[in-house]
Scaffold this active site. Structure first.
Site, PDB file in Angstrom:
ATOM      1  N   ASP A  59     -54.015 -12.137 -41.258  1.00  0.00           N
ATOM      2  CA  ASP A  59     -53.108 -11.150 -40.685  1.00  0.00           C
ATOM      3  C   ASP A  59     -52.678 -10.116 -41.721  1.00  0.00           C
ATOM      4  OD1 ASP A  59     -52.875 -11.687 -37.936  1.00  0.00           O
ATOM      5  OD2 ASP A  59     -51.643 -13.437 -38.339  1.00  0.00           O
ATOM      6  N   GLN A  86     -43.984 -16.809 -44.107  1.00  0.00           N
ATOM      7  CA  GLN A  86     -45.287 -16.190 -44.329  1.00  0.00           C
ATOM      8  C   GLN A  86     -45.134 -14.700 -44.574  1.00  0.00           C
ATOM      9  OE1 GLN A  86     -47.764 -18.788 -41.150  1.00  0.00           O
ATOM     10  NE2 GLN A  86     -48.978 -17.357 -42.361  1.00  0.00           N
ATOM     11  N   GLU A 140     -47.240 -11.611 -44.345  1.00  0.00           N
ATOM     12  CA  GLU A 140     -48.524 -11.215 -43.755  1.00  0.00           C
ATOM     13  C   GLU A 140     -48.410  -9.935 -42.932  1.00  0.00           C
ATOM     14  OE1 GLU A 140     -49.842 -14.446 -41.287  1.00  0.00           O
ATOM     15  OE2 GLU A 140     -47.845 -14.796 -40.461  1.00  0.00           O
ATOM     16  N   HIS A 189     -50.957 -20.767 -33.633  1.00  0.00           N
ATOM     17  CA  HIS A 189     -52.295 -20.446 -33.160  1.00  0.00           C
ATOM     18  C   HIS A 189     -53.090 -21.688 -32.756  1.00  0.00           C
ATOM     19  CE1 HIS A 189     -51.836 -16.263 -34.027  1.00  0.00           C
ATOM     20  NE2 HIS A 189     -51.727 -16.445 -35.332  1.00  0.00           N
TER      21      HIS A 189
END
Length: 268
Positions: A188, A160, A162, A48
């Site tokens: 998220d 991750q 999420e 991101h």
């Protein structure tokens, strides 16, 4: 063995505090790295953030690793590809060849994907990673043979959690051999579970899931990490037993710092 502040902290069961880097640039990265002697790690965000995987991540890593004579923060690269769609193999290769001390893969939802990530992060016979980059070992400050012989034990493999599917498969993912850390992305995770993003703390129902991930990680003898947005929030997470905690981001800290000083100058 090359210096690795994050790995040393995790082995010693000490809370490792870090920061998020979202903007490219050698001097920017070096400034973040030199900001605190208590900074154990920095995530270079190629998902991101605005840092390109090639060559941006490598330039940031080189700047961070050379920022102090000893004890520079360990650099982790979050790759752009997720564990939900597409291949992450070449991105892991690029991140590790850039000299990263670890790789962070977003949205990992199955044990099968976690196994693939481990394989791509390790040299044979433990995995399928290829060798050939002429710069990697120099970034670590060791020889090529030293890098090959030590990296399988030194590089941290992080996934991750999420997504709803990732939570559903949490038990299996946590028990994949070679995964070192389960990293909670609360934004998220909240959205995927149908709740609003943290503001600044997660919804109580999301918090239950976060505590479940922490417990499951430790039950599987893995480390558990979480993204926080302030020092106060990070202190609470450290008290709860999280092993690796993001405290702030480059852009967040910069904006907050400028706003704070402007307000003080205006007597507010």
């Amino acid at each position: 063995m090359a210096a690795h502040n994050l790995l040393n902290a995790l082995k010693a069961n000490k809370t490792a505090f870090g920061a998020w880097l979202t903007v490219p640039g050698v001097f920017h990265a070096r400034t973040i790295a030199q900001s605190s002697p208590h900074l154990s790690w920095i995530v270079v965000d190629c998902e991101h953030g605005l840092v390109p995987l090639v060559p941006g991540a490598a330039e940031c890593i080189a700047a961070i690793e050379s920022s102090k004579p000893t004890g520079a923060p360990s650099t982790i690269v979050r790759i752009p590809g997720t564990g939900v769609t597409g291949s992450t193999s070449w991105q892991i290769k690029n991140a590790l060849d850039a000299g990263a001390r670890g790789v962070l893969v977003p949205m990992v939802s199955t044990a099968e994907k976690a196994k693939e990530i481990v394989s791509d992060s390790k040299f044979p016979p433990a995995g399928r990673r290829g060798f050939g980059n002429p710069f990697t070992h120099g970034t670590w400050g060791i020889t090529a043979s030293e890098y090959i012989n030590s990296s399988n034990d030194s590089i941290l493999v992080m996934v991750q959690i999420e997504t709803k599917e990732g939570v559903d498969n949490l038990h299996e993912i946590a028990r994949v051999e070679g995964i070192d850390t389960l990293f909670i992305g609360p934004y998220d995770l909240s959205i995927c579970l149908g709740y609003p993003p943290p503001s600044p703390d997660p919804h109580p129902e999301v918090e239950k899931v976060i505590q479940k991930i922490l417990k499951e990680s430790h039950a599987a003898h893995k480390k558990c990490a979480i993204y926080c947005s302030s020092g106060e929030q990070s202190a609470r997470r450290a008290a709860e037993g999280f092993d690796m905690i993001n405290v702030t981001s480059d852009m967040g800290a910069m904006s907050e710092g400028i706003a704070k000083h402007i307000s003080a100058a205006m007597g507010q």
